[in-house]
Design a protein around this motif. Sequence first.
Motif, PDB file in Angstrom:
ATOM      1  N   VAL A 173       1.048  -1.216  -0.109  1.00 10.73           N
ATOM      2  CA  VAL A 173      -0.180  -0.130  -0.096  1.00 10.73           C
ATOM      3  C   VAL A 173       0.819   1.338  -0.015  1.00 10.73           C
ATOM      4  O   VAL A 173       0.743   2.299  -0.816  1.00 10.73           O
ATOM      5  CB  VAL A 173      -1.171   0.057   1.203  1.00 10.73           C
ATOM      6  N   ALA A 174       2.094   1.285   0.762  1.00 13.82           N
ATOM      7  CA  ALA A 174       2.769   2.331   0.885  1.00 13.82           C
ATOM      8  C   ALA A 174       3.508   2.655  -0.595  1.00 13.82           C
ATOM      9  O   ALA A 174       3.819   3.885  -0.755  1.00 13.82           O
ATOM     10  CB  ALA A 174       3.815   2.048   2.123  1.00 13.82           C
ATOM     11  N   LYS A 175       3.714   1.508  -1.360  1.00 18.35           N
ATOM     12  CA  LYS A 175       4.376   1.749  -2.669  1.00 18.35           C
ATOM     13  C   LYS A 175       3.120   2.124  -3.665  1.00 18.35           C
ATOM     14  O   LYS A 175       3.541   2.188  -4.898  1.00 18.35           O
ATOM     15  CB  LYS A 175       5.146   0.414  -3.058  1.00 18.35           C
ATOM     16  N   GLY A 176       1.893   2.292  -3.344  1.00 19.08           N
ATOM     17  CA  GLY A 176       0.792   2.488  -4.132  1.00 19.08           C
ATOM     18  C   GLY A 176      -0.021   1.558  -5.023  1.00 19.08           C
ATOM     19  O   GLY A 176      -0.456   1.791  -5.742  1.00 19.08           O
ATOM     20  N   TYR A 177       0.388   0.393  -4.343  1.00 20.72           N
ATOM     21  CA  TYR A 177      -0.404  -0.718  -4.926  1.00 20.72           C
ATOM     22  C   TYR A 177      -1.946  -0.945  -4.277  1.00 20.72           C
ATOM     23  O   TYR A 177      -1.997  -0.451  -3.280  1.00 20.72           O
ATOM     24  CB  TYR A 177       0.222  -2.229  -4.880  1.00 20.72           C
ATOM     25  N   THR A 178      -2.762  -1.266  -5.373  1.00 22.01           N
ATOM     26  CA  THR A 178      -4.049  -1.304  -4.862  1.00 22.01           C
ATOM     27  C   THR A 178      -5.101  -2.677  -4.837  1.00 22.01           C
ATOM     28  O   THR A 178      -5.898  -2.740  -4.217  1.00 22.01           O
ATOM     29  CB  THR A 178      -4.878  -0.370  -5.845  1.00 22.01           C
ATOM     30  N   HIS A 179      -4.356  -3.531  -5.507  1.00 20.57           N
ATOM     31  CA  HIS A 179      -4.807  -5.034  -5.594  1.00 20.57           C
ATOM     32  C   HIS A 179      -3.785  -6.111  -5.500  1.00 20.57           C
ATOM     33  O   HIS A 179      -2.679  -5.791  -5.926  1.00 20.57           O
ATOM     34  CB  HIS A 179      -5.472  -5.247  -7.121  1.00 20.57           C
ATOM     35  N   LEU A 180      -4.159  -7.117  -4.828  1.00 24.86           N
ATOM     36  CA  LEU A 180      -3.221  -8.125  -4.507  1.00 24.86           C
ATOM     37  C   LEU A 180      -3.926  -9.268  -5.113  1.00 24.86           C
ATOM     38  O   LEU A 180      -5.140  -9.739  -4.357  1.00 24.86           O
ATOM     39  CB  LEU A 180      -2.898  -8.322  -3.191  1.00 24.86           C
ATOM     40  N   LEU A 181      -3.398 -10.341  -6.095  1.00 25.39           N
ATOM     41  CA  LEU A 181      -4.055 -11.532  -6.770  1.00 25.39           C
ATOM     42  C   LEU A 181      -3.183 -12.513  -6.540  1.00 25.39           C
ATOM     43  O   LEU A 181      -1.938 -12.533  -7.027  1.00 25.39           O
ATOM     44  CB  LEU A 181      -4.316 -11.335  -8.135  1.00 25.39           C
ATOM     45  N   ILE A 182      -3.497 -13.649  -5.588  1.00 25.24           N
ATOM     46  CA  ILE A 182      -2.583 -14.521  -5.129  1.00 25.24           C
ATOM     47  C   ILE A 182      -3.086 -15.864  -5.888  1.00 25.24           C
ATOM     48  O   ILE A 182      -4.182 -16.315  -5.714  1.00 25.24           O
ATOM     49  CB  ILE A 182      -2.356 -14.965  -3.510  1.00 25.24           C
ATOM     50  N   GLN A 183      -2.244 -16.613  -6.765  1.00 25.84           N
ATOM     51  CA  GLN A 183      -2.233 -17.869  -7.203  1.00 25.84           C
ATOM     52  C   GLN A 183      -1.937 -18.686  -6.401  1.00 25.84           C
ATOM     53  O   GLN A 183      -0.403 -18.880  -6.061  1.00 25.84           O
ATOM     54  CB  GLN A 183      -1.610 -17.830  -8.515  1.00 25.84           C
ATOM     55  N   MET A 184      -2.437 -19.629  -5.380  1.00 27.92           N
ATOM     56  CA  MET A 184      -1.927 -20.266  -4.439  1.00 27.92           C
ATOM     57  C   MET A 184      -1.696 -21.863  -4.409  1.00 27.92           C
ATOM     58  O   MET A 184      -1.097 -22.617  -3.632  1.00 27.92           O
ATOM     59  CB  MET A 184      -3.077 -20.122  -3.053  1.00 27.92           C
ATOM     60  N   GLY A 185      -1.837 -22.366  -5.738  1.00 24.56           N
ATOM     61  CA  GLY A 185      -1.480 -23.791  -6.054  1.00 24.56           C
ATOM     62  C   GLY A 185      -1.812 -24.699  -5.058  1.00 24.56           C
ATOM     63  O   GLY A 185      -3.053 -24.519  -4.867  1.00 24.56           O
ATOM     64  N   ARG A 186      -1.318 -25.693  -4.864  1.00 23.50           N
ATOM     65  CA  ARG A 186      -1.653 -26.834  -3.962  1.00 23.50           C
ATOM     66  C   ARG A 186      -1.533 -26.537  -2.547  1.00 23.50           C
ATOM     67  O   ARG A 186      -1.814 -27.451  -1.665  1.00 23.50           O
ATOM     68  CB  ARG A 186      -0.735 -28.034  -4.186  1.00 23.50           C
ATOM     69  N   GLY A 187      -1.377 -25.415  -2.293  1.00 29.92           N
ATOM     70  CA  GLY A 187      -0.851 -24.983  -0.531  1.00 29.92           C
ATOM     71  C   GLY A 187      -2.419 -25.135   0.162  1.00 29.92           C
ATOM     72  O   GLY A 187      -3.494 -24.966  -0.500  1.00 29.92           O
ATOM     73  N   HIS A 234       8.725  -8.523   2.980  1.00 27.48           N
ATOM     74  CA  HIS A 234       8.396  -7.157   3.271  1.00 27.48           C
ATOM     75  C   HIS A 234       9.384  -6.246   3.349  1.00 27.48           C
ATOM     76  O   HIS A 234       9.150  -5.197   2.899  1.00 27.48           O
ATOM     77  CB  HIS A 234       7.620  -7.194   5.051  1.00 27.48           C
ATOM     78  N   GLN A 235      10.641  -6.423   3.709  1.00 28.18           N
ATOM     79  CA  GLN A 235      11.798  -5.448   3.651  1.00 28.18           C
ATOM     80  C   GLN A 235      12.389  -5.302   2.071  1.00 28.18           C
ATOM     81  O   GLN A 235      12.397  -4.286   1.665  1.00 28.18           O
ATOM     82  CB  GLN A 235      12.916  -6.153   4.527  1.00 28.18           C
ATOM     83  N   THR A 236      12.097  -6.362   1.606  1.00 28.49           N
ATOM     84  CA  THR A 236      12.354  -6.241  -0.028  1.00 28.49           C
ATOM     85  C   THR A 236      11.531  -5.186  -0.908  1.00 28.49           C
ATOM     86  O   THR A 236      11.884  -4.452  -1.457  1.00 28.49           O
ATOM     87  CB  THR A 236      12.430  -7.683  -0.525  1.00 28.49           C
ATOM     88  N   VAL A 237      10.131  -5.397  -0.218  1.00 29.56           N
ATOM     89  CA  VAL A 237       9.084  -4.527  -0.966  1.00 29.56           C
ATOM     90  C   VAL A 237       9.278  -3.302  -0.319  1.00 29.56           C
ATOM     91  O   VAL A 237       9.407  -2.227  -1.281  1.00 29.56           O
ATOM     92  CB  VAL A 237       7.944  -5.153  -0.485  1.00 29.56           C
ATOM     93  N   ALA A 238       9.717  -2.984   0.784  1.00 27.89           N
ATOM     94  CA  ALA A 238       9.757  -1.672   1.109  1.00 27.89           C
ATOM     95  C   ALA A 238      11.174  -0.981   0.720  1.00 27.89           C
ATOM     96  O   ALA A 238      11.239   0.305   0.417  1.00 27.89           O
ATOM     97  CB  ALA A 238      10.201  -1.621   3.037  1.00 27.89           C
ATOM     98  N   ASP A 239      12.222  -1.847   0.456  1.00 26.84           N
ATOM     99  CA  ASP A 239      13.495  -1.349  -0.129  1.00 26.84           C
ATOM    100  C   ASP A 239      13.458  -1.275  -1.539  1.00 26.84           C
ATOM    101  O   ASP A 239      14.579  -0.661  -2.051  1.00 26.84           O
ATOM    102  CB  ASP A 239      14.688  -2.126   0.100  1.00 26.84           C
ATOM    103  N   MET A 240      12.685  -1.751  -2.431  1.00 25.25           N
ATOM    104  CA  MET A 240      12.703  -1.772  -3.756  1.00 25.25           C
ATOM    105  C   MET A 240      12.682  -0.681  -4.416  1.00 25.25           C
ATOM    106  O   MET A 240      11.854   0.440  -4.076  1.00 25.25           O
ATOM    107  CB  MET A 240      11.848  -3.001  -4.416  1.00 25.25           C
ATOM    108  N   ASP A 241      13.594  -0.458  -5.496  1.00 28.19           N
ATOM    109  CA  ASP A 241      13.299   0.707  -6.318  1.00 28.19           C
ATOM    110  C   ASP A 241      13.344   0.406  -7.761  1.00 28.19           C
ATOM    111  O   ASP A 241      14.286  -0.071  -8.451  1.00 28.19           O
ATOM    112  CB  ASP A 241      14.590   1.687  -6.362  1.00 28.19           C
ATOM    113  N   LEU A 242      12.114   0.090  -8.293  1.00 29.82           N
ATOM    114  CA  LEU A 242      11.888  -0.771  -9.578  1.00 29.82           C
ATOM    115  C   LEU A 242      12.623   0.130 -10.855  1.00 29.82           C
ATOM    116  O   LEU A 242      12.908  -0.648 -11.860  1.00 29.82           O
ATOM    117  CB  LEU A 242      10.349  -0.724  -9.908  1.00 29.82           C
ATOM    118  N   ASN A 243      12.851   1.473 -10.888  1.00 29.43           N
ATOM    119  CA  ASN A 243      13.755   2.193 -11.694  1.00 29.43           C
ATOM    120  C   ASN A 243      15.257   1.557 -11.674  1.00 29.43           C
ATOM    121  O   ASN A 243      15.906   1.758 -12.554  1.00 29.43           O
ATOM    122  CB  ASN A 243      13.774   3.769 -11.349  1.00 29.43           C
ATOM    123  N   SER A 244      15.612   0.723 -10.644  1.00 32.55           N
ATOM    124  CA  SER A 244      16.968   0.421 -10.953  1.00 32.55           C
ATOM    125  C   SER A 244      17.163  -0.911 -11.394  1.00 32.55           C
ATOM    126  O   SER A 244      18.167  -1.507 -11.622  1.00 32.55           O
ATOM    127  CB  SER A 244      17.644   0.168  -9.339  1.00 32.55           C
TER     128      SER A 244
END
Length: 177
Positions: free
Chosen positions: A40-54, A142-152
Amino acid sequence: MEGAEGNNKTRRGVFVTVGTTSFDSLVRAVDSQKVKQELVAKGYTHLLIQMGRGSYVPTKSEEDSSLGVDYFTFSSSIADHLRSASLVISHAGSGSIFETLRLGKPLIVVVNEDLMDNHQSELAEELADRKHLYCARPQTLHQTVADMDLNSLLPYSPGDATPVAKLINKFLGFPDD
């Protein structure tokens, strides 16, 4: 990416795929409040999860939630989900990785540490070192999402098999030319 929150009605979806396997620790990680808050902090509005056999079933979002969440087990093709995603979070299967990279989508690969002799992690880590994607573990997502810079991230050139061939040769123990 600033300003993506608030009244902006643009749909920015995250697609999560575990492939045909069971990868409950990834599904549980993306379903956690920590990861959802970072998305949400990165501006995403929807989360779609393909959960397989889990067996772990994610929490669907409440009406008033700032992140819409939905899930499914399998689909005959995930291509449409990949194409419409603003960000893909995937298991380390080479098919999912390369299909996402060919589409030019930002990608976080989450390595399944429960797999023995996991060669998939070597591929994911090599592509992360080359700045084509981010690589995480379920507990660090969670830390990877927080730290990611997609422009890099650098685009992956599917026409050039040299990097993949070198990686395969390295894996097989052949000398680097």
